[in-house]
Design an enzyme around this catalytic site. Structure first.
Site, PDB file in Angstrom:
ATOM      1  N   HIS A 291      -1.603  -1.540   1.775  1.00  0.00           N
ATOM      2  CA  HIS A 291      -1.245  -1.710   0.361  1.00  0.00           C
ATOM      3  C   HIS A 291      -1.253  -3.175  -0.079  1.00  0.00           C
ATOM      4  O   HIS A 291      -1.209  -3.460  -1.258  1.00  0.00           O
ATOM      5  CB  HIS A 291       0.140  -1.098   0.128  1.00  0.00           C
ATOM      6  CG  HIS A 291       0.516  -0.925  -1.298  1.00  0.00           C
ATOM      7  ND1 HIS A 291      -0.200  -0.141  -2.186  1.00  0.00           N
ATOM      8  CD2 HIS A 291       1.549  -1.440  -2.013  1.00  0.00           C
ATOM      9  CE1 HIS A 291       0.371  -0.164  -3.369  1.00  0.00           C
ATOM     10  NE2 HIS A 291       1.438  -0.950  -3.299  1.00  0.00           N
TER      11      HIS A 291
ATOM     12  N   SER B 132      -0.287  -2.608  -7.347  1.00  0.00           N
ATOM     13  CA  SER B 132       0.570  -1.459  -7.157  1.00  0.00           C
ATOM     14  C   SER B 132       0.906  -0.824  -8.513  1.00  0.00           C
ATOM     15  O   SER B 132      -0.005  -0.429  -9.239  1.00  0.00           O
ATOM     16  CB  SER B 132       1.814  -1.858  -6.355  1.00  0.00           C
ATOM     17  OG  SER B 132       2.489  -0.706  -5.890  1.00  0.00           O
TER      18      SER B 132
ATOM     19  N   ASP C 192      -3.501   2.629   3.007  1.00  0.00           N
ATOM     20  CA  ASP C 192      -2.462   2.391   2.012  1.00  0.00           C
ATOM     21  C   ASP C 192      -1.611   3.651   1.884  1.00  0.00           C
ATOM     22  O   ASP C 192      -2.056   4.645   1.310  1.00  0.00           O
ATOM     23  CB  ASP C 192      -3.108   2.031   0.676  1.00  0.00           C
ATOM     24  CG  ASP C 192      -2.115   1.691  -0.414  1.00  0.00           C
ATOM     25  OD1 ASP C 192      -0.915   2.015  -0.271  1.00  0.00           O
ATOM     26  OD2 ASP C 192      -2.550   1.112  -1.425  1.00  0.00           O
TER      27      ASP C 192
END
Length: 133
Positions: free
Chosen positions: A83, A7, A53
């Site tokens: 994600h 991330s 995502d």
């Protein structure tokens, strides 16, 4: 040394390799850093991404394109993945572990016997790009 992040940490990984060509390998897991480019990246970089995502989806294509063609690179986007899919080696039916390990073996360790794994087209991807030969 190599670097890996998920991330925002994936975005941090890309920022780091853009500034540190002495690193041997990088892997991003659903990297998030909207609108950024990495034109100075000389570090072999593997980007995992997922089409479902909602946080970082669609960003890795731009990251991949911005990395110079002289830098070994691979984009591995999985159809329907969210994600979190790349946060375990079992992600994408075990392909995250297979490609991630092979990437580190080839570029971090220097073990070329793992390169054939990186040249096999994966299953279940919606976007797979590489400049490896």
């Amino acid at each position: 040394l190599g670097v890996m992040g998920w991330s925002m940490g994936g975005g941090g990984t890309l920022i780091t390799v853009d500034d540190h060509p002495e690193l041997k390998a990088a892997i991003t897991l659903c990297a998030w850093n909207p609108g950024q480019t990495y034109r100075q990246n000389q570090v072999p970089t593997l980007l995992f991404a997922g089409t479902a995502d909602v946080l970082a989806g669609g960003q890795s294509q731009g990251f991949y394109t911005s990395i110079p063609e002289t830098t070994p690179k691979m984009l591995f986007e999985v159809q329907g993945a969210d994600h979190f899919f790349a946060n375990t080696p079992e992600g994408a039916s075990g392909q995250c572990g297979k490609y991630g390990t092979a990437w580190l073996k080839v570029f971090l360790v220097g073990d070329e016997c793992y390169r054939p794994f990186l040249l096999e087209p994966p299953s279940g991807t919606s976007d797979f790009r590489t400049n490896l030969e």
